[in-house]
Design an enzyme around this catalytic site. Structure first.
Site, PDB file in Angstrom:
ATOM      1  N   GLY A 148       0.819  -1.209   0.000  1.00  0.00           N
ATOM      2  CA  GLY A 148       0.000   0.000   0.000  1.00  0.00           C
ATOM      3  C   GLY A 148       0.853   1.259   0.000  1.00  0.00           C
ATOM      4  O   GLY A 148       0.522   2.252  -0.660  1.00  0.00           O
ATOM      5  N   ASP A 149       1.969   1.217   0.712  1.00  0.00           N
ATOM      6  CA  ASP A 149       2.893   2.358   0.721  1.00  0.00           C
ATOM      7  C   ASP A 149       3.524   2.537  -0.657  1.00  0.00           C
ATOM      8  O   ASP A 149       3.709   3.666  -1.124  1.00  0.00           O
ATOM      9  CB  ASP A 149       3.989   2.132   1.766  1.00  0.00           C
ATOM     10  CG  ASP A 149       3.435   1.827   3.142  1.00  0.00           C
ATOM     11  OD1 ASP A 149       2.377   2.395   3.491  1.00  0.00           O
ATOM     12  OD2 ASP A 149       4.041   1.023   3.862  1.00  0.00           O
TER      13      ASP A 149
END
Length: 324
Positions: A255-256
């Site tokens: 997600g980062d």
């Protein structure tokens, strides 16, 4: 000139990942490999941004030997940093993974308690560094002692300098931060459900919840869907990315990496669908590689050709949206 991006990580950690060749059982456990990285969501974003070619500066709170280890690690990656030194020790977070039948899990320390004086120093650092930045990324949890309104105050500092903010947080911190109208917010499905207070069972539910988030102040919403890709919601259009599921995935940090790819693309003038494609290519590349918050550039280039982007036709209205 390469875009210059300031990444704020208030609660960094030394992320230690243990790889095991058998499921957990009572007694002594032995690991086959250990990976340590400078972690915290924002630092994962920073490493990917740097690999993509951006000029990256990190700030946040740093304490003790662990904090110095993180700063040295970032320096080895060519990432500038201006951390505020604090009294407590920066935390260590553990993750465990193994064969297919192994259920991965994490053990996360809370981190040091931050004094009011240390909080004020960090605001001064963001104020000083904000000039000349192309974008700001604020990502991760708040350390102990920091009020839920703190990200809101940081976003307001960026807003005064006309620096767009990409935000990744959740819960009451997110609710308060929306009041400052960040350019982008990146929830996952669990965080979106927490925000909306209702179960999300369909794509329409996702878009409706994102619209509610926009009405609360987010200009645009990037929803990460894990192995199913992502949705990018603006006031006029919704774009969906479909990715091919991986047989073996290391999802921590994906997600980062998604957020880093989108930030990179939009900061370099790419279109909405291109930005979503870049984000998902980075997210998948991270999931292929065991190291958290890491992408391979050749892999990303290959994945760009494989990710399917489609426009979802649903009107989303908000006069404050789409400030890219």
């Amino acid at each position: 000139m390469s875009p210059k991006i300031l990444v704020v990580t208030l609660n960094p950690s030394i992320d230690t990942q243990y790889f095991m060749d058998s499921p957990l059982k009572p007694g002594v456990q032995r690991v086959t490999r250990v990976e340590r990285t400078a972690g915290g969501k924002g630092l994962n974003v920073a490493r990917v941004l740097k690999k993509l070619g951006n000029d990256v500066v990190c700030t946040g709170f740093s304490g003790g030997y662990n904090g110095q280890w993180i700063q040295d690690s970032l320096m080895n990656h060519g990432i500038q940093q201006h951390f505020v030194e604090v009294q407590g020790d920066t935390r260590i977070c553990l993750s465990f993974s193994g064969p297919e039948e192994f259920q991965p899990f994490e053990v996360l320390e809370a981190g040091p308690e931050i004094s009011a004086e240390e909080q004020e120093k960090l605001k001064e650092v963001v104020e000083a560094l904000g000039d000349g930045m192309t974008a700001g990324v604020i990502s991760g949890s708040l350390p102990r002692g920091v009020p839920h309104t703190y990200y809101q105050e940081l976003i307001q500092i960026f807003n005064k300098k006309n620096v767009p903010v990409y935000l990744d947080t959740s819960g009451e911190v997110l609710n308060q931060s929306l009041k400052a109208k960040p350019l982008f917010v990146k929830p996952n499905l669990e965080e979106l459900e927490l925000f909306s207070g209702t179960a999300i069972d369909s794509e329409e539910d996702i878009i409706d919840a994102a619209k509610d988030m926009m009405e609360k102040g987010a200009a645009n919403v990037l929803v990460s869907l894990g192995a199913k890709g992502a949705l990018l919601v603006s006031d006029k259009e919704v774009w969906k990315a479909n990715v091919t599921p991986l047989k073996k995935a290391y999802p921590v940090g994906s997600g980062d990496s998604l957020l880093a790819g989108v930030t990179y693309a939009l900061s370099n003038g790419k279109s909405w669908p291109e930005a979503l494609r870049y984000g998902c290519a980075c997210g998948v590349s991270n999931a292929i590689n065991p190291q958290t918050g890491n992408v391979e550039l050749e892999q990303v280039e290959t994945l760009l050709n494989e990710i399917q982007i489609e426009r979802v036709r649903k009107e989303v209205t908000n006069s404050e949206c789409s400030r890219v």
